[in-house]
Design a protein around this motif. Sequence first.
Motif, short mmCIF file in Angstrom:
data_model
loop_
_atom_site.label_atom_id
_atom_site.label_comp_id
_atom_site.label_asym_id
_atom_site.label_seq_id
_atom_site.Cartn_x
_atom_site.Cartn_y
_atom_site.Cartn_z
N ALA A 184 52.55 59.17 32.95
CA ALA A 184 51.38 58.39 32.53
C ALA A 184 51.64 56.89 32.47
CB ALA A 184 50.92 58.87 31.15
N HIS A 185 52.87 56.44 32.64
CA HIS A 185 53.19 55.04 32.31
C HIS A 185 52.46 54.03 33.19
CE1 HIS A 185 56.02 54.98 35.72
NE2 HIS A 185 56.14 53.68 35.53
N ASP A 186 52.08 54.41 34.41
CA ASP A 186 51.37 53.49 35.30
C ASP A 186 49.91 53.86 35.51
OD1 ASP A 186 53.32 51.63 35.79
OD2 ASP A 186 53.93 52.43 37.73
N ILE A 187 49.40 54.80 34.74
CA ILE A 187 48.07 55.36 35.03
C ILE A 187 46.95 54.35 34.77
CG2 ILE A 187 47.40 56.35 32.77
CD1 ILE A 187 46.92 59.01 34.41
N GLY A 188 47.26 53.27 34.04
CA GLY A 188 46.25 52.26 33.76
C GLY A 188 46.33 51.04 34.67
N ASN A 189 47.26 51.06 35.62
CA ASN A 189 47.43 49.89 36.47
C ASN A 189 46.35 49.81 37.53
OD1 ASN A 189 50.06 50.10 35.13
ND2 ASN A 189 50.67 48.51 36.55
N PRO A 190 45.80 48.62 37.77
CA PRO A 190 44.77 48.44 38.80
C PRO A 190 45.38 48.50 40.19
CG PRO A 190 45.35 46.33 37.81
CD PRO A 190 46.09 47.37 37.04
N PRO A 191 44.55 48.48 41.25
CA PRO A 191 45.09 48.49 42.61
C PRO A 191 45.87 47.22 42.94
CG PRO A 191 42.70 48.23 42.62
CD PRO A 191 43.10 48.52 41.21
N PHE A 192 46.60 47.27 44.04
CA PHE A 192 47.35 46.13 44.60
C PHE A 192 48.55 45.69 43.76
CE2 PHE A 192 42.87 45.66 45.95
CZ PHE A 192 43.04 45.89 47.30
N GLY A 193 49.24 46.66 43.18
CA GLY A 193 50.48 46.32 42.48
C GLY A 193 50.25 45.45 41.27
N HIS A 194 51.32 44.73 40.89
CA HIS A 194 51.24 43.91 39.68
C HIS A 194 50.29 42.73 39.84
CE1 HIS A 194 54.25 46.05 37.40
NE2 HIS A 194 55.05 46.05 38.44
N SER A 195 50.00 42.35 41.07
CA SER A 195 49.05 41.25 41.26
C SER A 195 47.65 41.65 40.83
CB SER A 195 49.02 40.81 42.73
OG SER A 195 48.48 41.82 43.56
N GLY A 196 47.38 42.96 40.77
CA GLY A 196 46.07 43.41 40.32
C GLY A 196 45.79 43.01 38.88
N GLU A 197 46.82 43.11 38.02
CA GLU A 197 46.67 42.68 36.64
C GLU A 197 46.39 41.18 36.58
OE1 GLU A 197 49.62 45.01 33.82
OE2 GLU A 197 50.57 44.62 35.75
N GLU A 198 47.16 40.43 37.32
CA GLU A 198 47.01 38.97 37.29
C GLU A 198 45.67 38.54 37.88
OE1 GLU A 198 47.76 35.42 35.97
OE2 GLU A 198 49.17 37.08 35.65
N ALA A 199 45.17 39.29 38.85
CA ALA A 199 43.87 38.98 39.44
C ALA A 199 42.76 39.11 38.40
CB ALA A 199 43.60 39.90 40.63
N ILE A 200 42.84 40.15 37.55
CA ILE A 200 41.85 40.33 36.49
C ILE A 200 41.94 39.19 35.49
CG2 ILE A 200 41.15 41.81 34.56
CD1 ILE A 200 42.04 44.22 36.28
N ARG A 201 43.16 38.84 35.08
CA ARG A 201 43.34 37.73 34.13
C ARG A 201 42.79 36.44 34.70
NH1 ARG A 201 49.65 39.28 33.85
NH2 ARG A 201 49.48 41.25 32.70
N THR A 202 43.11 36.18 35.95
CA THR A 202 42.70 34.92 36.58
C THR A 202 41.19 34.80 36.64
OG1 THR A 202 44.73 34.83 37.90
CG2 THR A 202 42.85 33.54 38.69
N PHE A 203 40.52 35.91 36.96
CA PHE A 203 39.05 35.85 37.04
C PHE A 203 38.45 35.40 35.71
CE2 PHE A 203 34.98 37.86 36.08
CZ PHE A 203 34.20 37.33 37.11
N PHE A 204 38.90 35.99 34.61
CA PHE A 204 38.30 35.65 33.32
C PHE A 204 38.73 34.28 32.83
CE2 PHE A 204 37.76 40.28 33.34
CZ PHE A 204 36.41 40.36 33.00
N ARG A 205 39.91 33.84 33.19
CA ARG A 205 40.34 32.49 32.80
C ARG A 205 39.58 31.42 33.56
NH1 ARG A 205 46.90 33.80 32.81
NH2 ARG A 205 46.83 35.25 31.04
N ASP A 206 39.06 31.77 34.73
CA ASP A 206 38.36 30.79 35.56
C ASP A 206 36.85 30.82 35.38
OD1 ASP A 206 40.79 30.01 36.56
OD2 ASP A 206 40.60 31.07 38.47
N LEU A 207 36.35 31.58 34.40
CA LEU A 207 34.90 31.61 34.15
C LEU A 207 34.37 30.23 33.82
CD1 LEU A 207 34.44 34.82 31.94
CD2 LEU A 207 33.76 34.54 34.34
N THR A 208 33.14 29.97 34.25
CA THR A 208 32.49 28.68 33.96
C THR A 208 31.02 28.92 33.59
OG1 THR A 208 31.92 28.38 36.30
CG2 THR A 208 34.00 27.39 35.53
N GLY A 209 30.37 27.87 33.14
CA GLY A 209 28.94 27.89 32.92
C GLY A 209 28.47 28.93 31.92
N THR A 210 27.34 29.56 32.25
CA THR A 210 26.71 30.54 31.37
C THR A 210 27.62 31.72 31.09
OG1 THR A 210 24.52 29.93 32.21
CG2 THR A 210 24.71 32.02 31.03
#
Length: 461
Positions: A114-140
């Motif tokens: 179960a240790h990796d069952i929560g990991n998103p696609p595309f390896g470890h970059s998948g986690e960072e991609a999710i973080r980056t999206f929310f950190r780059d939010l703007t406007g409304t």
Amino acid sequence: MNWQQLTSSKRSGSENKTAYTDAVRTSFVRDYDRLIFSSAFRRLQNKTQVFPLPGPGVFVHNRLTHSLEVASVGRSLGKAVGDALAQKYPLENDYFHEFYKYELPSVIAAGCLAHDIGNPPFGHSGEEAIRTFFRDLTGTEKAQFSELLSENQQRDFLFFEGNANAFRTLTHSFNEKSAGGFRLTYATLASIVKYPSDSLSGFNKEQLVTKKSGFFDSEIETYKHIAKELGIPRLHESKNIFARHPFVYLVEAADDICYRIIDFEDAHRLNIISIDTIKELFLQFFDNETGYDARERVAQVFNDINDNNQRVQFLRAKLINLLINRVTNVFMEKEEELLQGTLQKSLIDYLPESELQLIKTIDEFSIEHIYNHRSVVEIEIAGYNVIGGLLKEFFAAVISPKSTKSKKLLQLISQQFVITGERDRLYNDMQSVVDFIAGMTDLFAVDVYRKITGIEFPQIR
């Protein structure tokens, strides 16, 4: 903490039910079975481990094969440690001996599955991609994100963590009436929580338990309940920071052993590193061994093998076995600190200094020649673009659910991920979007991304 209380077979969502007994499949074996037959586990076969999934004729590890191998190593660690504990405490009751001699291997193996069952696609970059999206939010979108979510809830996304998402995947009911998610035993669930702190307290490297986070805001009460049942102490009066369950160290060690060795095996199959490099790095671990593990004997058997892939497999097996024995000894030596919740490093970090230096050399080589290989970098960039693009579309639909496009997009999200469209439930709706995307395989994520962005025209199937 005490070894007896840490073994609870109570199940999430079934706390008030009488424990089911089966002479063939014990509670902990059933944990393993539930995981291996689950859709979430099967999807790991099409999620990147390190290298992109290649075409026919070439094999590299994906998340599923990696998890199966980690479970195999974890089972051996559980057996070795369980036998040692049973031998050390001969006067304990029958349940204690039954669990540690026969059940602990299943618990550790299930935790490893179960240790990796929560990991998103595309390896470890998948986690960072999710973080980056929310950190780059703007406007409304940024304004609503900041206004409607607590600081801890915001950090669940700004510091999205696959470990915490694994705990959510296993315990959350999603859109089902029955509670408890996979309904695994408390012992198995606690064994995967490497960083038992929430997002607000996590990502502080001063302590091992706060290096990252282990549960989201939505699962805090679930973890508190499990911790209380197992006797896991809270380490801070006003913060959600807990000690690690001792079994976590065994799950972590199995993963630490596997990825360091298996990534080299994959790199060799892809002609990224040579057989001579692997021989040079791995044989050094046997410099001070005797008997069957003496370097001269291991080298002789290695040289007698004709096929280079078989040579790598031989060294891999020998080294895994050596490290299992080392880690077992460390676990027993550190028993007091494990039970006090004060052990501040992973088990592999307590290896003898000479072997730690070899581990460091392997890590440095991996970073330079494997993890920064062109093919790995390319799929990481693809992950940023695909996951970022999917989040852009679906998050906008959650923020403005009444527009025509938003209504169409939200129809694409599986019914198990509930989208309410209610302003005061933005956190839950955002989690549903991330649940949907993080659960995708690499290929499905690419397919959905291409179709909703118009890169590929959908066809009737």
